[in-house]
Scaffold this active site. Structure first.
Site, mmCIF file in Angstrom:
data_model
loop_
_atom_site.group_PDB
_atom_site.id
_atom_site.type_symbol
_atom_site.label_atom_id
_atom_site.label_comp_id
_atom_site.label_asym_id
_atom_site.label_seq_id
_atom_site.Cartn_x
_atom_site.Cartn_y
_atom_site.Cartn_z
ATOM 1 C CD GLU A 138 145.205 31.594 42.730
ATOM 2 O OE1 GLU A 138 144.219 30.981 43.164
ATOM 3 O OE2 GLU A 138 145.238 32.095 41.587
ATOM 4 C CD GLU A 195 143.330 32.029 38.891
ATOM 5 O OE1 GLU A 195 143.096 33.196 38.490
ATOM 6 O OE2 GLU A 195 143.021 31.641 40.034
ATOM 7 C CD GLN A 234 143.524 27.930 45.748
ATOM 8 O OE1 GLN A 234 142.607 28.741 45.739
ATOM 9 N NE2 GLN A 234 144.553 28.037 46.565
ATOM 10 C CG ASP A 248 135.674 24.592 38.452
ATOM 11 O OD1 ASP A 248 134.539 24.500 38.002
ATOM 12 O OD2 ASP A 248 136.220 23.687 39.116
ATOM 13 C CE1 TYR A 249 137.053 29.553 40.097
ATOM 14 C CE2 TYR A 249 138.297 28.213 41.634
ATOM 15 C CZ TYR A 249 137.120 28.849 41.275
ATOM 16 O OH TYR A 249 136.012 28.761 42.072
ATOM 17 C CG HIS A 283 134.772 25.314 44.136
ATOM 18 N ND1 HIS A 283 133.896 26.347 44.316
ATOM 19 C CD2 HIS A 283 135.983 25.786 44.504
ATOM 20 C CE1 HIS A 283 134.540 27.404 44.798
ATOM 21 N NE2 HIS A 283 135.810 27.090 44.918
#
Ligand SMILES: Cc1ncc(C[n+]2csc(CCOP(=O)(O)OP(=O)(O)O)c2C)c(N)n1
Length: 808
Positions: free
Chosen positions: A500, A531, A553, A556-557, A598
């Site tokens: 991304e 993701e 990115q 956390d993701y 984040h």
């Protein structure tokens, strides 16, 4: 398929093809029927079969060419047989869990039956020529788990077609100018899963050569389609994906699972279109059935109505195929009489039975060899009187057992050895040595190939230190990464970086700034926010000889992708026993930024779900670059977590960017000390560095160690060497309590024997158990701070020597 014109020659070829298909359909069906019996009589553990799906797969297989890839699921046995990638004997060997790759080449008995794969690597772990074989990526059981990888398998063709730098002899073993199609399959109910939609959407956006088949038998185990799919039809639900004259998308076909002629026509059109124009295609195969129900776990009478059961009988695809053959009147003579077809069916039955028996014999013989050699040893021990006579009966039972399991043999040997405790004899030594040898063999059978065993495994990559000019400039961390990427992109034509915002703007942290302009959109590119399929895209491309670096990115993701990383990527080598690999590098950034989503550092979750991958936790960008450089030379999957707060921190610019290589599994000592060993990594490591002068002022001598990678972990056991000196241990990270620190403690105390060198109880300092709160104060009160580290170290010293270190 052969076309049917008036000439006899063509009719003969056509007839031969149809009757061969009929035979294979019968063979596959018989394998399903016998397979179920093998489970129900206890010879195999679990069975899930492809009955009812034979005809569609025979049609599909006609257009599956060398170089093509399959990413499917457990119903695809007919397809695998039809492309010559699965013998009936190997099918049963898989069902029995035969552990010999030569006999069970798909997973060496590691996966349950019905999980298919081809061997894409030679015995040394090097790529075979994938354009000369029909390839199947290795199946996994989670429904729709095959989808994300399918995207990458298809995208690889697009990359190979459009990047002329890959049209050289070096890459011809992977692709011939991108002419390969990636074929997917899924059950109707599994289309309810997120990865299905994510993959289809991405395939439509990317316009990749993907032929996606849905075998629609109306149920997901017992839950009917109307509770699974909008409008009770996946092709209707997907109608908006249909391409139009002025807008790209999917081409959608529907056909019926019992209609041989229509299936063949449909697949011919679908595959040709996809191969030539690189268009994704959906083939919704309706009216498929499941004559034996879902699996050996239960029977379908529990949830199918009498009418449905009757319909399934009348629409059985093989019965319908037979009707079609008998009524065929498009040639100079009938295709076959009923007697001929019955004879074919009988031959198929006999052949399957013989193959099944052969597989069983091979399976049991292998185990019997062990039983017989154990018998020799135990008999000797019984005769000499050291082993109780009671073992004779067990031994006799073992030898007579017609359905032996290896564990029965080993368990008997282990019990015998335990009963011999305190005795000494030559025969006991023989038994003990026999068991050690068997332990090694069992490791190979059940636990090898978690990681690469080729010459490109991570440990074989020579490390190279970064070099610096005497007046080396200080640069932002992101510039070091960017310039390192530049060198890598120049060095490896098959390297691609995507994620991304990775393309046009060069990443949210600008570590890819300007690289798309230099290297083009095929090498550095943006993806949608997805993701799970960013990872799948990477897995599939890595399986086809490309070297993807997939960006997630923020750390956390990674949660959105953890399932596919854990189930698919981390198990590729293991579940194929070294038959396939996917050397995908995942780049992400984490630990500290702002707020609940984040700032996470769920390292315990990550390392515990990603065994089979490497996990690097560099404290700065030079270290991160060093890991990328090593990983590009290796053939293993890895995750690199860049420290989020390091992009604007100044680092010295190395002169050998793209070349210096950091070893994995090596601890770096950042300060020498005698009072306490402080172990950390990533962003908290930098806080520990800040704590050092404060602790020194307090009169505490700290040995600070950066573990640098969590998987692998401190391969030379340097931490215990430090403990021998300091006798005190504090581990600092910003995971929750007992997250990665529990793992690190186990490694140090148990594996390295650190327990024996401690004068104080070992301590850990982690983040609070809640997600980190927003803002500088949120960070200070949620995560370990320099103050926390200083005070925790001081507390340990104070416990040991309150006079010298009075309580604060
Ligand atoms: C993620 C996940 N959830 C649940 C299961 C258990 N499960 C295995 S097969 C299946 C039904 C799949 O139905 P469908 O996609 O229609 O395929 P079919 O078996 O009918 O061919 C379920 C729920 C699983 N394997 N993976």
């Amino acid at each position: 398929m052969s076309t049917l014109n008036e000439t006899t020659l063509e009719f003969d070829a056509f007839k031969h093809e149809v009757l061969s298909d009929y035979k294979l359909a019968c063979i596959s069906r018989e394998a399903s029927l016998l397979g179920r019996k093998e489970v129900l009589t206890g010879k195999a553990k679990f069975g899930i079969f492809g009955d009812g799906k034979e005809l569609a797969q025979l049609a599909l297989a006609k257009y599956f060419k060398p170089g093509d890839f399959r990413s499917g699921y457990y119903r695809d046995q007919t397809w695998m047989m039809a492309i010559g990638a699965l013998s009936v004997q190997a099918y049963f060997s898989g069902l029995y869990a035969h552990t010999d790759v030569a006999v069970e080449p798909q997973s060496a008995g590691r996966q349950m039956g019905g999980h298919f794969a081809t061997r894409n690597l030679d015995e040394h772990g090097q790529w075979k020529n994938l354009t000369q074989q029909k390839n199947s990526s290795a199946d996994i059981s989670p429904t729709a788990g095959q989808m994300p990888r399918l995207l990458g398998l298809a995208l690889a063709s697009k990359i190979y077609r459009n990047n002329p730098a890959l049209h050289t002899s070096e890459f011809q073993q992977f692709s011939i100018e991108g002419n390969e199609v990636a074929f997917g399959s899924i059950g109707d109910a599994s289309t309810s899963e997120g990865p299905f939609w994510e993959t289809l959407n991405a395939a439509g956006v990317l316009q990749v050569p993907m032929v996606m088949s849905v075998w629609d038998d109306g149920y997901g185990i017992s839950v009917p389609r109307e509770l699974q799919t909008t409008k009770n039809s996946i092709s209707e639900a997907l109608a908006g994906f249909q391409r139009t004259a002025d807008n790209s998308g999917f081409e959608i076909f529907t056909t019926k699972g019992w209609d041989y002629a229509h299936l063949c026509q449909t697949y011919e059109k679908a595959v040709n279109l996809s191969r030539t124009e690189h268009v994704p295609v959906l083939v919704h195969v309706q009216e498929v059935n499941q004559p034996q129900g879902h699996s050996t776990s239960g029977s379908h009478e529990r949830y199918k109505s009498a009418e449905r059961m009757e319909w399934e009988k009348t629409h059985d695809c093989i019965a319908k195929f037979k009707e079609w053959i008998l009524s065929f009147d498009g040639g100079p003579e009938p295709l076959a009489s009923e007697e001929v077809l019955d004879q074919i069916a009988n031959e198929a039955k006999e052949e399957v039975k013989a193959s099944k028996n052969k597989a069983w014999t091979l399976f049991t013989e292998d185990i019997k060899k062990d039983s017989l050699s154990l018998e020799g040893i135990l008999s000797g021990l019984i005769q000499e009187g050291t082993l109780s006579n009671a073992f004779q009966a067990e031994l006799d039972a073992l030898i007579k057992n017609r359905e032996p399991q290896r564990k029965d043999v080993y368990s008997l040997a282990r019990r015998a050895l335990r009963s011999l405790r305190g005795t000494e004899s030559a025969n006991k030594t023989v038994l003990s040595q026999w068991l050690s040898k068997k332990k090694e063999e069992s490791h190979d059978r059940y636990s090898s190939y978690l990681y690469s065993e080729s010459n490109k495994q991570i440990g074989n990559i020579p490390s190279i230190e970064p070099t610096y000019d005497s007046d080396a400039p200080m640069e932002d961390g992101r510039i070091i990464l960017r310039e390192n990427y530049r060198m890598l992109l120049e060095k490896y034509p098959n390297l691609l970086v995507f994620g991304e915002d990775a393309g046009k703007i060069g990443g949210v942290n600008q570590s890819l700034e300007g690289l798309q302009e230099t290297f083009g959109e095929l090498r550095v590119f943006d993806t949608g926010i997805r993701e799970c399929t960013i990872i799948g895209q990477g897995i599939g491309m890595a399986m086809r000889g490309l070297r993807p670096i997939a960006e997630i990115q923020y750390l956390d993701y990674l949660l959105y992708a953890i399932q596919i990383l854990s189930d698919d990527l981390a198990t590729v080598q293991y579940r194929t026993k070294g038959g396939q690999k996917a050397p995908l590098i995942i780049s992400t950034r984490g630990h500290r930024l702002e707020g609940v989503w984040h700032s996470g550092s769920p390292m315990g979750m990550i390392i515990n779900s990603l065994r089979g991958m490497h996990v690097c936790v560099p404290r700065n960008m030079t270290k991160a670059a060093g890991f990328y450089n090593t990983l590009m030379e290796a053939d293993e999957p890895a995750l690199v977590i860049e420290p989020l707060n390091g992009y604007r921190t100044k680092e010295k610019m190395p002169t050998n960017l793209g070349e210096f290589k950091l070893p994995l599994g090596q601890v770096e000592r950042l300060s020498e000390g005698s009072d306490l060993t402080l172990v950390s990594y990533g962003s908290t490591l930098n806080l520990c560095i800040q704590a050092l002068p404060i602790l020194e002022e307090l009169g505490i001598s700290v040995e600070l160690l950066d573990v640098q990678t969590l998987l692998p972990f401190d391969l030379s056991h340097d931490i215990v060497k430090s403990l021998e000196k300091t006798n005190r241990l504090l581990i600092v990270d910003e995971d929750v309590s007992a997250g990665a620190t529990a793992y690190i403690l186990e490694k140090i105390l148990v594996e390295q024997g650190g327990y024996y060198h401690l004068d104080e109880a070992p301590q850990t300092l982690s983040a609070k158990d809640h997600r980190p709160a927003y803002g500088s104060d949120g960070d200070y009160f949620s995560k370990p701070s320099v103050d926390d580290i200083v005070e925790k170290v001081y507390e340990l010293m104070s416990n040991a020597n309150p006079t010298q270190f009075p309580r604060i």
